[in-house]
Design an enzyme around this catalytic site. Sequence first.
Site, mmCIF file in Angstrom:
data_model
loop_
_atom_site.group_PDB
_atom_site.id
_atom_site.type_symbol
_atom_site.label_atom_id
_atom_site.label_comp_id
_atom_site.label_asym_id
_atom_site.label_seq_id
_atom_site.Cartn_x
_atom_site.Cartn_y
_atom_site.Cartn_z
ATOM 1 N N ASP A 166 0.783 -1.236 0.000
ATOM 2 C CA ASP A 166 0.000 0.000 0.000
ATOM 3 C C ASP A 166 0.816 1.287 0.000
ATOM 4 O O ASP A 166 0.598 2.172 -0.820
ATOM 5 C CB ASP A 166 -0.922 0.017 1.226
ATOM 6 C CG ASP A 166 -1.840 -1.187 1.296
ATOM 7 O OD1 ASP A 166 -1.697 -2.114 0.477
ATOM 8 O OD2 ASP A 166 -2.712 -1.206 2.179
ATOM 9 N N GLU A 396 2.136 -10.040 11.382
ATOM 10 C CA GLU A 396 1.847 -9.569 10.026
ATOM 11 C C GLU A 396 3.138 -9.337 9.252
ATOM 12 O O GLU A 396 3.254 -9.689 8.080
ATOM 13 C CB GLU A 396 1.029 -8.275 10.097
ATOM 14 C CG GLU A 396 0.542 -7.757 8.761
ATOM 15 C CD GLU A 396 -0.359 -6.539 8.896
ATOM 16 O OE1 GLU A 396 -0.860 -6.063 7.845
ATOM 17 O OE2 GLU A 396 -0.566 -6.047 10.022
#
Length: 425
Positions: A166, A396
């Site tokens: 992103d 993550e």
Amino acid sequence: MTTLRMEEAAHTILARNDRGGYTVPTDRLYPFQWNWDSAFVAMGFATYDVDRAYRELERLIEGQWDDGMIPHIVFHAPSDTYFPGPDVWGTRHRIPTSGITQPPVFGMALRHVHEAALAKGMEDAEPRTKALFQAALRSHRWWLRARDPDGLGLVSILHPWESGSDNSPAWDEALARVPTATKTAIRRKDTGHVDASMRPRDEDYQRFIHLVDVYRDCDWDPKRQWEAAPFKVADVQMTAILARATADLMHLAESLGTEEEKLELSRMHQGFLEGLSRRWRQDLSRFASLDLISGRDIEAPTQACFVPLVALRLADTQQAAIRAEIERWLDGLIVGVPSTAPFSSAFEPKRYWRGPVWAVVNWLIADGLHMNDAEDLARRIERTTVQAIEKAGFCEYFDPTTGEGLGGDTFSWTAAAYLVLGQRS
């Protein structure tokens, strides 16, 4: 923990994140089904529950659009812990979805799952794979029509979220041209779950939502979006994943496809290989994406520069150069490959895609190194990734300088990566 206990822990995480045949990346932070997350998760499931692996992919294509696009989020059930939700996207389909896509790992996952099913002698493997093969083929056709209308052999992203990376430094220059004004009130939820220092900045989010506003105003029509896009990047990571997925569909087509489909996939694959090959930059020892609005190469040193390895067999001189470049990035790190080179001025070891290590990206890069005769380096990346997970947990992402686990925890695709890479290391 022993390897066996870690495998059991990975199974537990996938069970905990199961929402009825589809898996959320992690509770609360990402409460829906994400496209490329689920493809990696399906490959993790295939190591011990092939039926559930098929189901992951089947639930994902419930959200596939009539034109073939597989959206980046499928909103199977409501949740108020994530922004932007279905109301912001304003798409009109059978199941609420986002209006953009994500890296097409689906075809890679389908081959992986099918081969696991054959190894276990599953009786319904062929019909289930055939249905998913057709969905994958429709998706690949969409990519050509909607994201390479000029026939460059490179597919483009129209939003940084589509890349999966992103807030990567690769997008800084292109994203800076996108206005920060939005029609949509921004109600960030992510920083309520994860330290803001590990997430994209507020200004990034304003630009991200501006793009959503623009494409929603285009009624999500691909041609109108292409013409209106203030952000348009021919992305080597996306193209490489699509090329590899196309090769995997070609393999499946040998037994499950028609002659016409085999020919179509072969032509598609060749076009991607030619497009990718033109993006090699010898002076950088890596590949470079192309900003289609400025017409300039994107030279920011990010993990995307190495992902073409997963699709291309490089010449010996290129193999040597890219191996040396990866070694340079790994020098002095606890775990690599970092999402941004540690010598870059943009490197932030704890901020999302601006430095941290992601297990699934290492999975792709290692696969590409295996394909390009760099077995030792591939195994080293696999081994250190597994070790980072064993030390810090199923996080993550990871700080490459310390090995610290960051972002969300009990993360599905990290569990899947452990199950697959743990079998190799």
